[in-house]
Design an enzyme around this catalytic site. Structure first.
Site, PDB file in Angstrom:
ATOM      1  N   LYS A  83       1.074  -1.229  -0.394  1.00  0.00           N
ATOM      2  CA  LYS A  83       0.256   0.252  -0.080  1.00  0.00           C
ATOM      3  C   LYS A  83       1.210   1.032  -0.088  1.00  0.00           C
ATOM      4  CE  LYS A  83      -3.957   0.695   2.570  1.00  0.00           C
ATOM      5  NZ  LYS A  83      -5.106   0.241   3.977  1.00  0.00           N
TER       6      LYS A  83
HETATM    7  C1  E4P Z   1      -8.300   1.447   4.145  1.00  0.00           C
HETATM    8  O1  E4P Z   1      -7.301   0.747   3.203  1.00  0.00           O
HETATM    9  C2  E4P Z   1      -7.917   2.565   4.935  1.00  0.00           C
HETATM   10  O2  E4P Z   1      -6.630   3.021   5.649  1.00  0.00           O
HETATM   11  C3  E4P Z   1      -8.877   2.509   5.881  1.00  0.00           C
HETATM   12  O3  E4P Z   1     -10.230   2.180   5.368  1.00  0.00           O
HETATM   13  C4  E4P Z   1      -9.265   4.338   6.018  1.00  0.00           C
HETATM   14  O4  E4P Z   1     -10.250   4.406   6.850  1.00  0.00           O
HETATM   15  P1  E4P Z   1     -10.555   5.863   8.303  1.00  0.00           P
HETATM   16  O5  E4P Z   1     -11.334   6.515   7.614  1.00  0.00           O
HETATM   17  O6  E4P Z   1     -11.669   5.360   8.556  1.00  0.00           O
HETATM   18  O7  E4P Z   1      -9.348   6.081   8.943  1.00  0.00           O
END
Ligand code: E4P
Length: 221
Positions: A83
């Site tokens: 990622k």
């Molecule tokens: C997933 O890949 C993201 O990092 C995550 O959904 C972010 O979510 P949040 O906005 O609740 O922190």
């Protein structure tokens, strides 16, 4: 639409896998901070539970740092997806990791153009953050819909992953908008299972069954 869990909590992942609804997992530094320990060890454990994509996020700002972290994660298991946050350096890292055959998930996507660039650079997944856009009074689902339409129109293989999901309605809306994947906290997965009328119906069936069995005698005859 595939369902990923957005968590680093191994027990939550095990539970969703047992339910037969788990297609993959996303983690990020904030989710990892909630559980602590060794990030590598957690990723190894998660990859034993699911053979679906498991996102592991790099934290370096520079390209070489991102590449070093990404290559390291990719060695943990074949289903690791690296990622990388959207940025100029992030695009370069995504492109170079793609050349090395390492899959990437471009995260922190807040506009359709960012998603389009990430796909062009070679990301396997792009992650628009629906909830964080909704939080600032912008329609996060529009980015999901537009990217899904563009990828379909131009036969782009990159998948749209709806992230930052805040409630069960977001899941339905992401599916209707053409998201290929949705990643959600375990609590939202549980909320999707339940409905007050289902729970009430189960209780009523149990009560009626017990009353009938009682009046029919010990053998139920
Ligand atoms: C997933 O890949 C993201 O990092 C995550 O959904 C972010 O979510 P949040 O906005 O609740 O922190």
């Amino acid at each position: 639409m595939k369902i990923f869990l957005d968590t680093a909590e191994v027990e939550e992942i095990r539970t969703a896998a047992r339910w037969g609804v788990l297609d993959g997992v996303t983690t990020n530094p904030s989710l990892y901070a909630k559980v602590g320990g060794s990030y590598d060890a957690i990723l190894q454990e998660i990859c034993k539970i699911t053979s679906g994509p498991v996102s592991a996020e790099v934290v370096s700002d520079d390209v070489e740092g991102m590449l070093t972290e990404g290559r390291h994660f990719a060695k943990i298991a074949p289903n690791i997806v690296v990622k990388v946050a959207m940025s100029e350096n992030g695009l370069e890292a995504i492109s170079r990791l793609a050349d090395e055959g390492i899959k990437t998930n471009c995260t922190l996507i807040f506009s359709t153009n960012q998603g389009l660039l990430a796909a062009k650079a070679g990301a396997s997944l792009v992650s628009p953050f629906v909830g964080r856009l909704d939080d600032i009074n912008q329609d996060g689902m529009t980015v999901i819909r537009e990217l899904a339409e563009i990828f379909s129109l131009y036969d782009i293989e990159t998948e749209v992953l709806a992230a930052s999901i805040r409630n069960p309605l977001h899941v339905t809306q992401a599916a209707m908008a053409g998201a290929h994947v949705v990643t959600l906290p375990f609590k939202i997965l549980q909320q999707m299972v339940h409905h007050p009328l289902t729970d009430k119906g189960i209780e009523q069936f149990k009560k009626d069954w017990a009353a009938t069995a009682k009046s029919a005698g010990p053998k139920g005859a």
